[in-house]
Every structure is written in structure tokens, then in C-alpha cells.
Write an enzyme that holds these catalytic residues in place. Structure first.
Site, PDB file in Angstrom:
ATOM      1  N   LYS A  27      38.730  27.889 -71.373  1.00 31.67           N
ATOM      2  CA  LYS A  27      38.773  26.510 -70.838  1.00 31.67           C
ATOM      3  C   LYS A  27      40.183  26.099 -70.475  1.00 31.67           C
ATOM      4  O   LYS A  27      40.390  25.281 -69.565  1.00 31.67           O
ATOM      5  CB  LYS A  27      38.143  25.528 -71.842  1.00 31.67           C
ATOM      6  CG  LYS A  27      38.870  25.402 -73.184  1.00 31.67           C
ATOM      7  CD  LYS A  27      39.862  24.256 -73.234  1.00 31.67           C
ATOM      8  CE  LYS A  27      40.603  24.223 -74.557  1.00 31.67           C
ATOM      9  NZ  LYS A  27      41.519  23.097 -74.667  1.00 31.67           N
TER      10      LYS A  27
ATOM     11  N   THR B 231      39.187  19.130 -71.340  1.00 30.53           N
ATOM     12  CA  THR B 231      40.414  19.742 -70.844  1.00 30.53           C
ATOM     13  C   THR B 231      40.593  19.531 -69.345  1.00 30.53           C
ATOM     14  O   THR B 231      41.714  19.337 -68.860  1.00 30.53           O
ATOM     15  CB  THR B 231      40.419  21.249 -71.162  1.00 30.53           C
ATOM     16  OG1 THR B 231      40.410  21.409 -72.577  1.00 30.53           O
ATOM     17  CG2 THR B 231      41.640  21.948 -70.605  1.00 30.53           C
TER      18      THR B 231
END
Length: 334
Positions: A192, A249
Site C-alpha cells: 500500500k 494511505t
């Protein structure tokens, strides 16, 4: 009986997790490498380097002595940059009790070896899977220290150990869920960061929400493909350690990787961006190790490859995006 925990790392997430553990009723020893900082924390109850406005709970004490931090700890929480873990653990291993559960909070893949953080821990310390746990999820530290509601995953191959760790860090604002898929949780956290860089680059280029949604969705597909090749549970990537962490994120200005990517997309060089970034953006180094890991397993990860080309190959983002979009079409399920 009060649970004793050691937290190795006085950065933003280490400080935040020490607060969580103390709020959950644990006795916490927070290790930092600089004696002047640990003395300041003990004297003022504040970490001036990261969260100067946060008053740490009484259950947190700081030390620069790893043996003092580790003494009697049921859990030793490791919160250092992933590429420094091996060297740090080699120094700390002699003072870690063989009954202590080692908890990785790091989201990266070791450069060169391609090892996940749990594998590095096992190799350096000799700990078995029942002594290695992972915490991963959408946990942006600046929100955590304001005690805003958040959830996460605590993973260990031994479910009873995961439940013990869950109990040690559950508070009124922090809700941990248990999982036994350590590999899946680690990969979700590592990849991620790479996709966060890609979305940040797109933001910096002024591209829109369609672009970002495509990168997030196809980024999750890349993560899942690699996870399946490495034996992870595919359901993990639909949960907090997969999609949850990815969304946070890729969408938050608090994300170091997203911010780093945004600066690259705006035209800053790698060195200029590094100079402007005061904290570690794990994806900058891990993108290379994630790509190498994918190649070892024969997994195609075009977004990851594009990020490596931009970050480490110096390819202009506009050229890289055009090349990515001109790839041959495949069925969406792949």
C-alpha cells in the site's frame, strides 16, 4: 496482573502505540536511541520531536537502554524503519526474553533479501511463528494521538497469542481485530505504501479522481496477486490490513508516502523530495524490494514497476503514465 510492554522506537507510530497500550492498561517502556530525548519524555511527559502537544499517559516511561526496556516484557513492539530492523535486532536480540512476543509495526520488505519483516525477525532472533505478531491497518498516527476512532488487525499464526495482543491494545478508540494470516497482513501494509506513492504522483500531476480510483483498485489487484502467490488468504486484502490501509494511505494528506509522491508528481527530484520529507516514507525503498519479490514469484505488478521507474529510474511521470496506460488490455479479474 498488569501486562508489561516494550516499544522500540520513539517516532510517530511508536509514540502513538505506546499511548494506546498505556490507555489499555499496560505498563509501557518506550525505547529511544537518544538519551536526551528519553530524559525529556520522562521529565515533561511529551515527545517534542513528533507530538509536542500530546501528554503521554502515566503508564509510559522512556529509556535509552534496550535491556531496561525489554525487561519482563510480554510484548516487544518493533517500530523502526524496515531497512534498519536487521541491524537493530542483532543488537537487541541478546536482551529479549525467549518468551517475549515480537510485534512488527513496520510496513516494508527488506531490500536485497526480499524478506518480510516477520521473516527478518525469525532469522535474527530464532523466534518461532507463535512468538511473532504483526499490527497493520489504517492507522495514521496524527489521528490516533487525538484518540479518534480507528481499527486495526493484530495477526499471529497462533490465534491465542493474537487474542492476547488484542486485549493488550484495545481501548475505547482503538479496536483491534485478530487474524492468523501474517503474510497477507504484512504484504497489505508494504505494497500500500507503493500504491500510495503512485496516487500521490497522480495528485501532484493534477490528475483526477478517476485516475486515483483506478490506481487504488488495480493496486489492490497487484497486492492480491502477490499475496496469493505467497500463500496469503485472499480475504485479508478485502479487510483493514488490505483495502482499509490502502484507502487511508492513498487519500490522506497525513500519509508520508502520498505526500512524497505528490512532490514527485509536481516536478521535484528524488533528492529534493527526500530533503523536504522529515520522516521515513517506506515505499521509496520498499518499491524496489516489492518488485523484486514479485519477479521471484512470477507476478506482474505494473503499477509497482512504474513507481520504481519514476522514483529510482528518473523516468518523467508523464512518460511513465503514458507507458502504463498503453499496456495491452487484460480481463479485469486479473
Amino acid at each position: 496482573m498488569t501486562t508489561r510492554c516494550a516499544v522500540f522506537g520513539t517516532g510517530s507510530w511508536g509514540t502513538a502505540f505506546a499511548m494506546i497500550l498505556a490507555d489499555a492498561g499496560c505498563e509501557v517502556s518506550l525505547w529511544g536511541r537518544r538519551p536526551e530525548l528519553t530524559e525529556t519524555i520522562n521529565r515533561t511527559r511529551h515527545n517534542p520531536d513528533y507530538f509536542p502537544d500530546l501528554e503521554l499517559p502515566p503508564g509510559v516511561t522512556a529509556t535509552s537502554d534496550p535491556a531496561e526496556a525489554a525487561a519482563g516484557a510480554e510484548f516487544a513492539v518493533l517500530v523502526v524503519p524496515s531497512q534498519t530492523l536487521r541491524a537493530n535486532l542483532e543488537a537487541w536480540s541478546p536482551v529479549l526474553d525467549r518468551r517475549t512476543v515480537l510485534v512488527s509495526m513496520m510496513k516494508g520488505v527488506e531490500l536485497g533479501s526480499g524478506k518480510l519483516m516477520s521473516e527478518v525477525i525469525a532469522e535474527v532472533t530464532g523466534a518461532g511463528p507463535e512468538r511473532i505478531a504483526v499490527v497493520s491497518g489504517p492507522n495514521l498516527a496524527p489521528e490516533i494521538v487525538r484518540r479518534q476512532p480507528a481499527a486495526s488487525v493484530v495477526a499471529c499464526e497462533d490465534e491465542e497469542v493474537a487474542k492476547r495482543l488484542q486485549a493488550a491494545c484495545q481501548t475505547g478508540y482503538f479496536r483491534p481485530y485478530t487474524n492468523t494470516d501474517v503474510v497477507g497482513c504484512e504484504l497489505g501494509g508494504a505494497v500500500k505504501n507503493v500504491i500510495g506513492l503512485a496516487v500521490g504522483i497522480a495528485d501532484g500531476m493534477g490528475l483526477g479522481d478517476n485516475t486515483k480510483a483506478s490506481l487504488i483498485t488495480r493496486g489492490l489487484a497487484e497486492t492480491s496477486r502477490l499475496g496469493l502467490a505467497m500463500g496469503a488468504d485472499p480475504y485479508t486484502f478485502a479487510g483493514l490490513a488490505g483495502m482499509g490501509d490502502l484507502v487511508a494511505t492513498c487519500s490522506s494528506p497525513l500519509s508520508r508516502n502520498h505526500t512524497f509522491g505528490t512532490n514527485l508528481g509536481r516536478g521535484m527530484t528524488l533528492q529534493q523530495t527526500i530533503a523536504a520529507t522529515k520522516q521515513t516514507a517506506e515505499g521509496v525503498t520498499s518499491c524496489e524490494s516489492v518488485l523484486e519479490l514479485a519477479r521471484r514469484h512470477g507476478v506482474d505488478m505494473p503499477i509497482t514497476e512504474t513507481v520504481v521507474d519514476i522514483v529510482h529510474g528518473g523516468k518523467p511521470p508523464l512518460v511513465a503514465v503514458k507507458e502504463l496506460m498503453s499496456r495491452s488490455a487484460k480481463p479485469e479479474r486479473r
